[in-house]
Design a protein around this motif. Structure first.
Motif, PDB file in Angstrom:
ATOM      1  N   LYS A 145       0.864  -1.293  -0.053  1.00  0.00           N
ATOM      2  CA  LYS A 145       0.123   0.015   0.044  1.00  0.00           C
ATOM      3  C   LYS A 145       0.735   1.255  -0.071  1.00  0.00           C
ATOM      4  N   VAL A 146       2.075   1.230   0.392  1.00  0.00           N
ATOM      5  CA  VAL A 146       2.900   2.313   0.577  1.00  0.00           C
ATOM      6  C   VAL A 146       4.264   2.063  -0.252  1.00  0.00           C
ATOM      7  N   SER A 261       0.337   7.208   6.207  1.00  0.00           N
ATOM      8  CA  SER A 261       0.349   7.358   4.653  1.00  0.00           C
ATOM      9  C   SER A 261      -1.087   7.878   4.381  1.00  0.00           C
ATOM     10  N   ARG A 262      -2.251   7.312   4.984  1.00  0.00           N
ATOM     11  CA  ARG A 262      -3.502   7.804   4.673  1.00  0.00           C
ATOM     12  C   ARG A 262      -3.797   9.247   4.831  1.00  0.00           C
ATOM     13  N   GLU A 265      -1.537  11.530   2.494  1.00  0.00           N
ATOM     14  CA  GLU A 265      -2.378  11.570   0.949  1.00  0.00           C
ATOM     15  C   GLU A 265      -3.380  12.488   0.818  1.00  0.00           C
ATOM     16  N   ASN A 266      -4.085  12.922   1.919  1.00  0.00           N
ATOM     17  CA  ASN A 266      -5.077  13.661   1.685  1.00  0.00           C
ATOM     18  C   ASN A 266      -4.803  15.152   1.714  1.00  0.00           C
ATOM     19  N   VAL A 271       2.218  15.923   1.251  1.00  0.00           N
ATOM     20  CA  VAL A 271       3.061  14.906   0.223  1.00  0.00           C
ATOM     21  C   VAL A 271       4.120  15.393  -0.302  1.00  0.00           C
ATOM     22  N   ARG A 274       6.735  15.435   2.722  1.00  0.00           N
ATOM     23  CA  ARG A 274       7.001  14.073   2.886  1.00  0.00           C
ATOM     24  C   ARG A 274       8.261  13.642   1.877  1.00  0.00           C
ATOM     25  N   ASP A 275       7.921  14.039   0.623  1.00  0.00           N
ATOM     26  CA  ASP A 275       8.799  13.525  -0.527  1.00  0.00           C
ATOM     27  C   ASP A 275       9.985  14.013  -0.359  1.00  0.00           C
TER      28      ASP A 275
END
Length: 285
Positions: A145-146, A261-262, A265-266, A271, A274-275
Motif C-alpha cells: 500500500k505504501v 500514509s492515509r 495523502e489527503n 505529500v 514528505r517527499d
C-alpha cells in the motif's frame, strides 16, 4: 446434551516453506488439529531442512519440489495436493532504482511475486469450490500500500498482487472460498541481509549513500520488528477462522505507517513535504 463435532481434515499448501515466514507458517499450520501441511521447496536439500525443523517441532510437514515460476509444475503440484488452504508465501526482494532494472529482470520478479500466486490461486480455487470451502492466503507487505524510493519493482509486485486479490475475493466469496491478504511490516527474516548485499553492490554509484542509509535504517529498526512466529500465527488464524477478514495488517510499525500514509495523502502540501524529507533523509542525489 453436547454433540461432539469432529474437526474437519484440511490440506494446506505453503509455498516457499524452507525458511523464514514460510517455514514458520508451515509449522504453525501443522500444529493445528486436522491440518495436513505440504510445503514447497526448490531442492531436495531444502526439503530435508523442512522435515528436520518439523521433527524438532513435533509436527509433520510434507514437501514437494516446486519453482513457482514453472506453470506446469504448479499445475502438477496443485492437482496432486488439492489444497483446501493455499498460502502464497514464495517471493523475493528487488531493491534497485526503477530505471536501473532491465525488463527481463523486472518480468522475472513479477513472475514470482505476482503471476505465480495468482496462478496457484486460479488452479486451487476449483478444488475448493467443489468442497464449498477454501482459503487463499496471499502474503503481502506494508509495501502493498505504501511506496518508497529504491524499492519500486518490489512494491509494484505487492501493489498489483493486492489489487488482484481484492477483486478475486469478491468474485469467489459466494462459493465458500475466502481470499485473504496478510500484510506484515518488518519481521525478522533474510530481508536485512538482502539490503546489506544491495548496499555493497551499489558502492561507488550515485545511489551509494541512499542504499547505505537504508541498510543502516533497517538495522536500527529491527528491534521494533514483529516476530516471524507472530506473523505465522496470524496466517494460521486467517486460514482456519470461519469468517476471516479480507486483510490483516501485522505489526505496530505497519499499522502506524499505513495510518500516516492515509493522512498525508489527503493533503497535497504534506505529500510534497514528505517527499522532500524522504529524499534528504536517505541522501538521494
Amino acid at each position: 446434551m453436547t454433540v461432539y463435532q469432529e474437526t474437519p481434515h484440511r490440506t494446506a499448501l505453503v509455498t516457499g516453506a524452507n525458511s523464514g515466514l514460510g517455514l514458520a507458517a508451515a509449522l504453525e499450520l501443522a500444529s493445528r488439529d486436522g491440518t495436513r501441511v505440504v510445503g514447497t521447496v526448490r531442492s531436495a536439500e531444502k526439503g530435508q531442512k523442512v522435515r528436520r525443523a518439523a521433527e524438532e517441532a513435533g509436527v509433520e510437514v510434507e514437501t514437494r519440489i516446486l519453482d513457482v515460476t514453472d506453470a506446469a509444475g504448479c499445475k502438477d503440484v496443485v492437482g496432486e495436493v488439492r489444497p483446501d488452504i493455499l498460502v502464497n508465501n514464495a517471493g523475493g526482494t528487488l531493491y534497485a532504482p526503477v530505471a536501473d532494472v532491465m525488463e527481463e529482470e523486472a518480468r522475472h520478479h513479477l513472475e514470482t511475486s505476482l503471476f505465480a500466486p495468482i496462478r496457484l490461486a486460479r488452479l486451487a480455487i476449483p478444488h475448493m469450490q467443489e468442497r464449498g470451502w477454501g482459503r487463499v492466503i496471499q502474503i503481502s507487505s506494508v509495501a502493498g500500500k505504501v511506496s518508497y524510493p529504491l524499492m519500486g519493482w518490489y512494491q509494484a509486485g505487492k501493489h498489483a498482487m493486492e489489487a488482484l486479490s481484492d477483486a478475486l475475493r469478491l468474485e469467489v466469496a459466494g462459493s465458500g472460498v475466502h481470499v485473504v491478504v496478510v500484510a506484515p511490516g518488518g519481521f525478522r527474516s533474510g530481508i536485512s541481509d538482502d539490503m546489506a548485499d544491495v548496499a555493497h553492490r551499489y558502492r561507488g554509484s550515485k545511489y551509494a549513500t541512499a542504499f547505505r542509509r537504508l541498510d543502516l535504517g533497517f538495522t536500527l529498526v529491527q528491534p521494533f520488528w514483529t516476530d516471524t512466529e507472530r506473523v505465522a500465527r496470524v496466517i494460521a488464524e486467517a486460514a482456519t477462522d470461519p469468517e476471516p477478514k479480507g486483510r490483516y495488517v501485522v505489526g505496530r510499525d505497519a499499522q502506524v505507517t499505513l495510518l500516516v500514509s492515509r493522512i498525508v495523502e489527503n493533503f497535497g502540501a504534506a505529500v510534497e513535504f514528505r517527499d522532500k524529507a524522504v529524499r534528504r533523509l536517505i541522501g538521494l542525489p
